[in-house]
Design an enzyme around this catalytic site. Structure first.
Site, PDB file in Angstrom:
ATOM      1  N   ARG A  97       0.910  -1.158   0.000  1.00  0.00           N
ATOM      2  CA  ARG A  97       0.000   0.000   0.000  1.00  0.00           C
ATOM      3  C   ARG A  97       0.932   1.187   0.000  1.00  0.00           C
ATOM      4  O   ARG A  97       1.639   1.444   0.965  1.00  0.00           O
ATOM      5  CB  ARG A  97      -0.890  -0.043   1.247  1.00  0.00           C
ATOM      6  CG  ARG A  97      -1.726   1.208   1.497  1.00  0.00           C
ATOM      7  CD  ARG A  97      -2.784   1.419   0.428  1.00  0.00           C
ATOM      8  NE  ARG A  97      -3.594   2.610   0.738  1.00  0.00           N
ATOM      9  CZ  ARG A  97      -3.413   3.802   0.146  1.00  0.00           C
ATOM     10  NH1 ARG A  97      -2.463   3.969  -0.748  1.00  0.00           N
ATOM     11  NH2 ARG A  97      -4.197   4.814   0.464  1.00  0.00           N
ATOM     12  N   HIS A 100       1.618   7.286   1.311  1.00  0.00           N
ATOM     13  CA  HIS A 100       0.442   8.165   1.216  1.00  0.00           C
ATOM     14  C   HIS A 100       0.191   8.818   2.566  1.00  0.00           C
ATOM     15  O   HIS A 100       0.806   8.452   3.577  1.00  0.00           O
ATOM     16  CB  HIS A 100      -0.786   7.365   0.779  1.00  0.00           C
ATOM     17  CG  HIS A 100      -1.249   6.365   1.804  1.00  0.00           C
ATOM     18  ND1 HIS A 100      -0.608   5.166   2.013  1.00  0.00           N
ATOM     19  CD2 HIS A 100      -2.281   6.388   2.694  1.00  0.00           C
ATOM     20  CE1 HIS A 100      -1.217   4.497   2.975  1.00  0.00           C
ATOM     21  NE2 HIS A 100      -2.233   5.213   3.420  1.00  0.00           N
ATOM     22  N   HIS A 102      -3.352  10.906   4.822  1.00  0.00           N
ATOM     23  CA  HIS A 102      -4.780  11.195   4.828  1.00  0.00           C
ATOM     24  C   HIS A 102      -4.989  12.602   5.354  1.00  0.00           C
ATOM     25  O   HIS A 102      -4.579  12.922   6.469  1.00  0.00           O
ATOM     26  CB  HIS A 102      -5.535  10.187   5.699  1.00  0.00           C
ATOM     27  CG  HIS A 102      -5.207   8.767   5.348  1.00  0.00           C
ATOM     28  ND1 HIS A 102      -5.504   8.233   4.127  1.00  0.00           N
ATOM     29  CD2 HIS A 102      -4.562   7.794   6.035  1.00  0.00           C
ATOM     30  CE1 HIS A 102      -5.076   6.991   4.075  1.00  0.00           C
ATOM     31  NE2 HIS A 102      -4.490   6.694   5.222  1.00  0.00           N
ATOM     32  N   GLU A 107      -5.481   7.263  11.141  1.00  0.00           N
ATOM     33  CA  GLU A 107      -5.702   5.860  10.730  1.00  0.00           C
ATOM     34  C   GLU A 107      -5.385   4.901  11.867  1.00  0.00           C
ATOM     35  O   GLU A 107      -4.289   4.930  12.427  1.00  0.00           O
ATOM     36  CB  GLU A 107      -4.812   5.539   9.519  1.00  0.00           C
ATOM     37  CG  GLU A 107      -4.795   4.055   9.130  1.00  0.00           C
ATOM     38  CD  GLU A 107      -3.988   3.796   7.874  1.00  0.00           C
ATOM     39  OE1 GLU A 107      -4.006   4.643   6.963  1.00  0.00           O
ATOM     40  OE2 GLU A 107      -3.310   2.757   7.813  1.00  0.00           O
ATOM     41  N   HIS A 146       2.743   7.513   5.433  1.00  0.00           N
ATOM     42  CA  HIS A 146       2.998   6.117   5.790  1.00  0.00           C
ATOM     43  C   HIS A 146       2.843   5.190   4.593  1.00  0.00           C
ATOM     44  O   HIS A 146       2.289   5.565   3.563  1.00  0.00           O
ATOM     45  CB  HIS A 146       2.090   5.676   6.940  1.00  0.00           C
ATOM     46  CG  HIS A 146       0.637   5.865   6.668  1.00  0.00           C
ATOM     47  ND1 HIS A 146      -0.004   7.077   6.837  1.00  0.00           N
ATOM     48  CD2 HIS A 146      -0.324   5.007   6.235  1.00  0.00           C
ATOM     49  CE1 HIS A 146      -1.279   6.952   6.525  1.00  0.00           C
ATOM     50  NE2 HIS A 146      -1.508   5.717   6.156  1.00  0.00           N
ATOM     51  N   GLU A 169     -11.154   5.760   1.595  1.00  0.00           N
ATOM     52  CA  GLU A 169      -9.855   5.171   1.283  1.00  0.00           C
ATOM     53  C   GLU A 169      -9.483   5.404  -0.185  1.00  0.00           C
ATOM     54  O   GLU A 169      -8.321   5.386  -0.555  1.00  0.00           O
ATOM     55  CB  GLU A 169      -9.898   3.676   1.615  1.00  0.00           C
ATOM     56  CG  GLU A 169      -8.698   2.851   1.226  1.00  0.00           C
ATOM     57  CD  GLU A 169      -7.413   3.213   1.969  1.00  0.00           C
ATOM     58  OE1 GLU A 169      -7.488   3.964   2.955  1.00  0.00           O
ATOM     59  OE2 GLU A 169      -6.342   2.758   1.533  1.00  0.00           O
TER      60      GLU A 169
HETATM   61 FE   LIG Z   1      -3.329   4.994   5.249  1.00  0.00          FE
END
Ligand SMILES: [Fe+2]
Ligand SMILES: [Fe+2]
Length: 396
Positions: A97, A100, A102, A107, A146, A169
């Protein structure tokens, strides 16, 4: 004429303050029109029905790619859940993943199965790299950058919780999305490579991509040598923490007190034995989001004005209970039920009906219910929290 206390029912705080001011100034209360009581029940008054509080997260369509998959539960799927959103994410071994952040939400995550490595950077330059296994929890405050990677050997599955129900998301700030939409002369000046070096960078968001399984035992060194040590751990081993034991099951609770970086939420795992009842209670300070990990249960919520609503939940389904709403959970089936719970406050608060009734004089309870002292004496004198299955042969 009713007593004064009753007359105050339905007054707003501002009206009460105004009344106090006038009274202290020597003016008679008679000069203040006492508004009609609003808190008292009115026969025949209509109220909106309680909103739906269930969403089948695992049963929904999600994003599927080569490196993994994700499904989400936001206000779009469950409109009542304004304060917490959830995601069920799976990463294949080596699946990444990507880097990125947010913009609007912190999170939280609970690993259901498999192994995951996280990297995170905080605004003051502290970096951290941690490995997580089943039962472990992470928390990244809003805006911290993260990435997540599955360590193998099997697929990793984790439930993410975000402290804003409007969070999606599928609208995160991903590094490939930004770099892919930045002119190459800016990238060249910024990162010190020739413009041609960026020709083969992704032009749109990668999101989850296949990757190499990183070394399993030792952590990889960070690229920067003199990285400042992380001062506030992102990892909490929830399932390895001591449980609160009750006759019908157990709770594990992680609030900010135990996990200082977790500054907007409290996490809980609840295990209900067959036939158990999570007793009638409410949370004065927080909305509650639940995800059913295994087993089944029936939740009934109470929203005043005679309104109750019941729904049944099983694995992969989400429940949302508004702050202050009364609720109880009845376990269903022969297998124990395990529930992951998030509360939208870093401080854990609950009031259980057994505790409340034990915290009043006998006379209040006899008057309130119109029952005898003998019956009141048989009520619990301490918190029940999770009641065991009733032995039907002894419950006459
Ligand atoms: Fe995340
Ligand atoms: Fe609750």
């Amino acid at each position: 004429m009713k007593a004064n206390n009753d007359d105050c029912r339905g007054l707003t705080r501002r009206q009460l303050l105004g009344l106090a001011t006038l009274t202290s100034a020597g003016l008679a209360a008679a000069s203040v029109g006492v508004p009609e009581a609003k808190a008292a029940p009115k026969p025949g008054e209509q109220h909106e029905p309680l909103e739906d509080f269930k969403h089948d997260l695992e049963g929904s369509e999600g994003w599927v790619g080569e490196g993994g998959s994700a499904k989400e539960s936001t206000v779009k799927q469950l409109p009542v859940a304004t304060s917490i959103a959830g995601v069920s994410m799976r990463l294949k071994p080596g699946g990444l993943r990507e880097l990125h952040w947010h913009a609007i939400a912190g999170e939280w995550a609970y690993v259901v199965k498999g192994n995951v490595r996280t990297t995170v950077i905080s605004p003051n330059g502290e970096a951290a790299q941690d490995d997580f296994g089943p039962g472990d929890v992470w928390f990244f405050p809003k805006g911290h950058g993260h990435a997540l990677q599955c360590l193998g050997p099997d697929e990793a599955h984790f439930i993410l919780g975000f402290d804003d129900g409007h969070f999606s998301e599928f609208g995160t700030f991903s590094i490939t999305d930004w770099v892919g939409h930045t002119p190459s002369n800016v990238l060249s000046q910024n990162l010190g490579l020739p413009e041609s070096a960026f020709a083969n960078f992704p032009k749109s968001e990668a999101y989850i991509l296949p990757g190499q399984v990183p070394p399993a035992a030792a952590q990889e060194p960070l690229r920067q040598i003199n990285q400042q040590a992380n001062q506030s751990p992102h990892k909490y081993r929830l399932d390895a923490s001591p449980a609160l034991e009750f006759p019908g099951g157990e709770l594990r609770i992680v609030s900010q007190k135990e996990f200082p970086i977790q500054n907007t939420l409290t996490g809980v795992t609840m295990l209900l034995k067959p036939g158990a009842l999570r007793e009638m209670h409410w949370h004065p300070n927080a909305d509650e989001w639940q995800f059913y990990l295994s087993g089944r249960a029936r939740i009934t919520i109470f929203g005043a004005h005679g309104r109750t609503k019941t729904a049944e939940f099983g694995p992969g389904e989400v429940a949302f209970i508004k702050q202050g709403f009364g609720h109880f959970v009845e376990q269903i089936g022969d297998e124990p039920t395990k529930v992951l719970i998030l509360l939208k406050s870093p401080v854990y608060e609950e009031i259980n009906i057994s505790t409340w009734l034990a915290a009043n004089p006998v006379a209040i309870i006899t008057d309130n219910f119109g029952i005898t002292k003998e019956l009141v004496d048989r009520l619990p004198k301490k918190s029940i929290v999770i009641a065991a299955k009733i032995d039907s042969s002894s419950s006459a």
